[in-house]
Design a protein around this motif. Structure first.
Motif, short mmCIF file in Angstrom:
data_model
loop_
_atom_site.label_atom_id
_atom_site.label_comp_id
_atom_site.label_asym_id
_atom_site.label_seq_id
_atom_site.Cartn_x
_atom_site.Cartn_y
_atom_site.Cartn_z
N GLU A 48 0.81 -1.20 0.00
CA GLU A 48 0.00 0.00 0.00
C GLU A 48 0.86 1.27 0.00
N TYR A 109 -1.06 0.02 -7.59
CA TYR A 109 -1.98 0.28 -6.48
C TYR A 109 -2.95 1.37 -6.91
N ALA A 111 -5.39 3.80 -5.92
CA ALA A 111 -5.76 4.50 -4.70
C ALA A 111 -7.12 5.17 -4.82
N LYS A 112 -7.77 5.30 -3.68
CA LYS A 112 -9.06 5.98 -3.64
C LYS A 112 -8.85 7.48 -3.76
N GLU A 151 -7.85 -0.13 -3.82
CA GLU A 151 -8.03 0.26 -2.43
C GLU A 151 -9.47 0.05 -1.99
N ASN A 154 -13.09 1.78 -3.18
CA ASN A 154 -12.72 2.71 -4.25
C ASN A 154 -13.63 2.44 -5.46
#
Length: 510
Positions: A48, A109, A111-112, A151, A154
């Motif tokens: 993360e 990754y 991400a939100k 995430e 998301n």
């Protein structure tokens, strides 16, 4: 009283030892690289955070910088995060160049986005993701593994965007693919399957893991013949198209996966209502399968029976079953003697080659244990290692009762290891029964298994590497709130029997 001579003696001792202390700067490059590799592996452990930065090592001095930048294995992990301010085509291009011709591991990754998210930020993130994905596609011929993580919660559409933008790159050495969509109930629904998984483009694929994705991600004609490890965990809660028979889809998927060594089937891979068959279809034979894990959530026992009826595993070594018996109704409790589970129509074991058995949360319910528990023992006659959780209480009671019957054959005669994983705040009520069973077992001339009792603790400051059994027992007693003297007495008695009792405190998760 303070004595200056003591300080002097300590200084003399330190100065005499100082000659054995060398500066790290005098270490040879080969040894430095070993140290750097350990540091780099630790940095890469948190997906993360995606801290690629061996740059920290390269910033210490000129010599270290030259060493790190010229060693391609430090740049074999290409990380990309779809986050405003974290996307940099130049950064990825530099790392691709530093990796030279080495095989690379790609981690994306998703991400939100921040809330509220303006149109300008939206465009910048999507445009940046598109250019970075292009850089990764251009070196796809060197991909060794690919991991895509969405995430939790998301729903921005970035996850779908990343999958579609990957397109169909040529990845001839790609060995492992993980697609993880963290979810707390809502899911990212895909408009179409992930066509990237094609034997034409990924002929070397061995390991495949899908978690929390919509089941539409599964390609309809995916050839799974190259796979050796497979983990499926779908969520199909929302769909705009009529659902097909998902059990048939699951069966067809496995029909060409004859080289599978390990198979994990999590919840909702297929719908229980689709699990109804006429019983005339032959099971799919997986001759190489050694490990089968079925991890259910609130699914009914019919889910487990459908999986066990769908496949045949003549060489299975480890069977793991995780359930949620608290969600089962009284008339839905597992009847372990049913041909749908562990015994055939003629009462012969369906999995005679199983040596390791893991069963968690399969016996306890508000209505009592499952039916015909003795079938658990007779279905696995050659088991040598068993992993249980708090259900060991029911197992221990049954073992003791059966052991008193001199005419009955001994249960689990080949057992060598018994591992019990207990959740926090669990009482020790099962230990007297466990002791009695071991005593009776020794009286029959059978060998005693090594007993490992592991407790998951919810306390700060408990060291995972604690070695002192006395300290561990005190920690366990404090954590469970059970300080009765008979606890220590029982553990001591187990040791007197000659059994290896390893009361071990560990941090473990499901």
């Amino acid at each position: 009283m303070y004595h200056p001579s003591r300080k002097t003696s300590r200084m003399v001792k330190f100065s005499s030892q100082a000659k054995y202390i060398s500066s790290i700067s005098v270490l040879p490059d080969d040894l430095l690289l070993v140290i750097f590799q350990v540091v780099a592996d630790d940095i890469y452990g948190v997906d993360e955070q995606l801290r690629l930065d061996c740059v920290a090592l390269a910033s210490v001095c000129r010599g270290w910088r030259s060493l790190v930048l010229s060693t391609s294995r430090f740049w074999m992990r290409l990380h990309m995060m779809t986050k405003f301010g974290a996307l940099s085509r130049e950064h990825l291009e530099r790392n691709v160049m530093r990796s030279a011709n080495a095989l690379v591991d790609v981690v994306i990754y998703v991400a939100k986005p921040p809330d509220p998210w303006g149109q300008t930020g939206w465009s910048l993130v999507f445009d940046g993701a598109k250019t970075c994905l292009q850089v990764l596609r251009e070196c796809s011929h060197r991909w060794r593994s690919l991991k895509i993580i969405n995430e939790k919660d998301n729903h921005s559409g970035l996850f779908d965007f990343v999958l579609s933008e990957l397109g169909l790159p040529h990845a001839p050495v790609l060995n492992e693919v993980e697609i993880i969509c963290h979810s707390s109930g809502w899911i990212t629904s895909l408009q179409e399957s992930f066509q990237f998984l094609s034997t034409t483009y990924t002929p070397s694929l061995k390991m495949l893991k899908w978690e929390g994705c919509d089941s539409n991600i599964l390609p309809g004609h995916f050839d799974a013949s190259s796979l050796t490890h497979l983990s499926l965990n779908f969520l199909r809660q929302f769909s705009h198209t009529p659902a097909s028979n998902s059990l048939v889809t699951f069966r067809n998927f496995l029909s060409c996966a004859r080289n599978l060594v390990s198979l994990e089937v999590h919840r909702r891979v297929f719908l229980v209502e689709h699990a109804k068959t006429d019983g005339e279809v032959d099971p799919v034979i997986l001759p190489a399968l050694r490990t089968l894990s079925v991890i259910m959530g609130t699914e009914k026992p019919a889910y487990l029976s459908s999986i066990l009826e769908t496949i045949a595993t003549p060489n299975l070594h480890h069977l793991a079953v995780h359930g949620d018996s608290l969600a089962w109704e009284e008339d839905g409790l597992i009847d372990f003697s049913s041909p749908a589970f562990f015994l055939g129509q003629d009462e012969t074991p369906k999995f005679p080659s199983v040596c390791k058995l893991t069963m968690k949360n399969m016996l306890q319910s508000i209505h009592g244990p499952g039916k015909n528990m003795r079938s658990i023992f007779t279905a696995f006659p050659n088991v040598t290692e068993v992993v249980l959780d708090h259900d060991v209480r029911e197992i221990a009671d049954h073992l003791v009762m059966e052991s008193y019957d001199e005419k009955a054959p001994p249960l689990w005669p080949c057992l060598q290891h018994l591992i019990i994983e207990m959740p926090p705040m669990t009482k020790f009520h099962y230990l007297p029964q466990l002791y009695e069973w071991l005593r009776l077992r020794r009286g029959c001339g059978l060998s005693l298994p090594a007993v490992v009792i592991r407790y998951g603790l919810q306390r700060a400051g408990v060291k995972e590497d604690a070695r002192d059994l006395i300290v561990m027992r005190k920690i366990v007693n404090d954590a469970t709130g059970y300080r009765a003297s008979d606890t220590r007495k029982v553990v001591k008695q187990l040791g007197k029997l000659g059994a290896l009792v390893d009361l071990r405190v560990e941090s473990w998760t499901e």
